[in-house]
Scaffold this motif. Structure first.
Motif, PDB file in Angstrom:
ATOM      1  N   ILE A  54       0.886  -1.085   0.156  1.00  8.69           N
ATOM      2  CA  ILE A  54      -0.022  -0.104   0.063  1.00  8.69           C
ATOM      3  C   ILE A  54       0.680   1.118   0.067  1.00  8.69           C
ATOM      4  CG2 ILE A  54      -1.590   1.338   1.369  1.00  8.69           C
ATOM      5  CD1 ILE A  54      -2.571  -1.446   2.553  1.00  8.69           C
ATOM      6  N   ARG A  55       0.718   2.240  -1.064  1.00 12.78           N
ATOM      7  CA  ARG A  55       1.264   3.377  -1.078  1.00 12.78           C
ATOM      8  C   ARG A  55       0.459   4.518  -0.946  1.00 12.78           C
ATOM      9  NH1 ARG A  55       6.579   2.410   0.148  1.00 12.78           N
ATOM     10  NH2 ARG A  55       7.290   0.576  -0.948  1.00 12.78           N
ATOM     11  N   ARG A  56      -0.877   4.368  -1.645  1.00 10.85           N
ATOM     12  CA  ARG A  56      -1.474   5.642  -1.704  1.00 10.85           C
ATOM     13  C   ARG A  56      -2.919   5.354  -0.981  1.00 10.85           C
ATOM     14  NH1 ARG A  56      -1.689   9.871  -4.429  1.00 10.85           N
ATOM     15  NH2 ARG A  56      -3.737   9.813  -5.123  1.00 10.85           N
ATOM     16  N   VAL A  57      -3.313   6.288  -0.244  1.00 10.42           N
ATOM     17  CA  VAL A  57      -4.668   5.587   0.715  1.00 10.42           C
ATOM     18  C   VAL A  57      -5.509   7.160   0.673  1.00 10.42           C
ATOM     19  CG1 VAL A  57      -5.598   5.455   3.098  1.00 10.42           C
ATOM     20  CG2 VAL A  57      -3.463   4.269   2.303  1.00 10.42           C
ATOM     21  N   ALA A  58      -6.890   6.823   0.338  1.00 10.83           N
ATOM     22  CA  ALA A  58      -7.844   7.596   0.408  1.00 10.83           C
ATOM     23  C   ALA A  58      -8.613   7.595   1.633  1.00 10.83           C
ATOM     24  CB  ALA A  58      -8.669   7.823  -0.840  1.00 10.83           C
ATOM     25  N   ILE A  59      -8.939   8.826   2.282  1.00 11.22           N
ATOM     26  CA  ILE A  59      -9.723   8.934   3.693  1.00 11.22           C
ATOM     27  C   ILE A  59     -11.003   9.161   2.899  1.00 11.22           C
ATOM     28  CG2 ILE A  59     -10.323   9.730   5.517  1.00 11.22           C
ATOM     29  CD1 ILE A  59      -7.443  10.487   6.212  1.00 11.22           C
ATOM     30  N   LEU A  60     -12.178   8.269   2.997  1.00 10.20           N
ATOM     31  CA  LEU A  60     -13.351   8.780   2.527  1.00 10.20           C
ATOM     32  C   LEU A  60     -14.178   8.984   3.524  1.00 10.20           C
ATOM     33  CD1 LEU A  60     -15.381   8.639   0.120  1.00 10.20           C
ATOM     34  CD2 LEU A  60     -15.940   6.196   0.417  1.00 10.20           C
ATOM     35  N   TYR A  61     -15.034  10.294   3.508  1.00 12.09           N
ATOM     36  CA  TYR A  61     -15.594  10.668   4.819  1.00 12.09           C
ATOM     37  C   TYR A  61     -16.773  11.505   4.227  1.00 12.09           C
ATOM     38  CZ  TYR A  61     -13.401  15.244   4.002  1.00 12.09           C
ATOM     39  OH  TYR A  61     -12.983  16.575   3.449  1.00 12.09           O
TER      40      TYR A  61
END
Length: 339
Positions: free
Chosen positions: A14-21
């Motif tokens: 994992i390199r790129r993470v989105a916080i979905l909120y």
């Protein structure tokens, strides 16, 4: 992105993470109840979650769960989504963002759409855990309140979270009062209403994390600073003024056997719901001191200052360890590696 590649034992990192909120609106909307957006996250919460994730050498973007979020996620090249989106609408709102992530094939943290849908509906949730885990006697309001319920009762929206619709007048002493409160909630929130026998004992939350196996990492008693604790309601008004009105006891001031029973009930409910990665289970003790299930929150708040799951874990986990631990458990479940 959730499958191993390149042969046995080799997994994608994992390199790129989105916080979905869902962000809380900046402007007050007087056409809706004043607690309509109580579940949505503040800028401080999103900033704290993002900061914790970035300590893991991750690229982190914050993505609002609006109508454009599916295309934003597809274009973003994200390896995983840290999902804390509450969704929009009514009964199935928490399940919708998760279902879209499944459709897009993007791995994400926390429970799946089925669990999110069931747990938001309090009556369905009661049916899932009972009889393994005790629940209070209760009914959905259909215009009348049954005569055989024991009073007092507590009246609350059936498919809301964050104590929305639960005020200090939620406890009703007779059928007429309960019926009036039910009709008022229906008129204000347009939702089914649950009537439950009110329990006089302590209110306790249990935090669980992990998958194989899950474990309890915190228990907390929520008690009023003043007044009769047997009449205490952890209402939206109390939560807004928690520092003045509430004492949080970690661990709870309960006998060891009661705490052990709470832990067992919480883990059993976690299993029955099919929860993943982390969740919070809420209980109230009955007149005999036995734990009774209230509800499951599979997307508990992560405000670093006042969220229940953060408060109960402080003795064993830093905030960063809590947030990164959620991502780590999800990554392991999805056969992904962190940097």
């Amino acid at each position: 992105t959730g499958s191993p590649i390149g042969g046995a034992g080799f997994f994608m990192s994992i390199r790129r993470v989105a916080i979905l909120y869902n962000p809380r609106p900046a402007d007050v909307d007087h056409s809706v109840p004043d607690d309509a957006y109580e579940e949505y996250d503040s800028p401080e919460t999103i900033s704290a979650v993002a900061g914790a994730l970035r300590t893991g050498n991750l690229e982190v973007d914050c993505v609002a769960a609006d109508r454009q979020f599916p295309s934003r996620l597809e274009r973003g090249g994200f390896d995983m989504v840290f999902n804390i989106a509450e969704g929009a609408g009514r009964r199935s709102r928490e399940a919708v963002p998760a279902a879209i992530l499944e459709f897009l094939g993007i791995p994400y943290t926390a429970s799946d759409s089925v669990t999110l849908g069931v747990t938001l509906d309090k009556m369905l949730a009661r049916r899932v855990v009972s009889p393994d885990v005790p629940v209070a006697r209760g009914v959905l309001f259909d215009g009348t309140v049954p005569a055989d319920l024991r009073y007092p009762v507590i009246v609350k929206p059936n498919d809301e979270g964050s104590s929305k619709g639960i005020r200090q007048n939620a406890i009703c002493r007779d059928r007429a009062e309960a019926r009036a409160r039910c009709k008022a909630l229906q008129a204000t929130y347009g939702c089914p209403v649950l009537v439950e026998e009110f329990l006089p004992g302590a209110e306790v939350s249990v935090g669980i994390r992990g998958n194989d196996p899950p474990e309890v990492f915190g228990t907390m008693e929520i008690a009023p600073k003043a007044g009769d604790p047997s009449n205490f309601v952890y209402s939206v008004d109390v939560k807004r003024n928690w520092s003045e009105l509430v004492d949080y006891h970690v661990p709870p001031r309960l006998p060891e056997l009661t705490t052990a029973r709470l832990r067992w009930c919480a883990l059993r409910a976690y299993q029955l719901f099919g929860c993943r990665d982390f969740a919070r289970m809420d209980f109230r003790l009955d007149a005999k001191g036995e734990p009774v299930f209230l509800e499951c929150n599979p997307l508990p708040g992560l405000n670093p200052e006042n969220s229940d799951i953060v408060l109960m874990s402080r003795a064993s986990l830093t905030y960063t360890e809590l947030v990164l631990g959620i991502l780590r458990d999800a990554a392991k479940r999805c056969n992904l590696n962190l940097p």
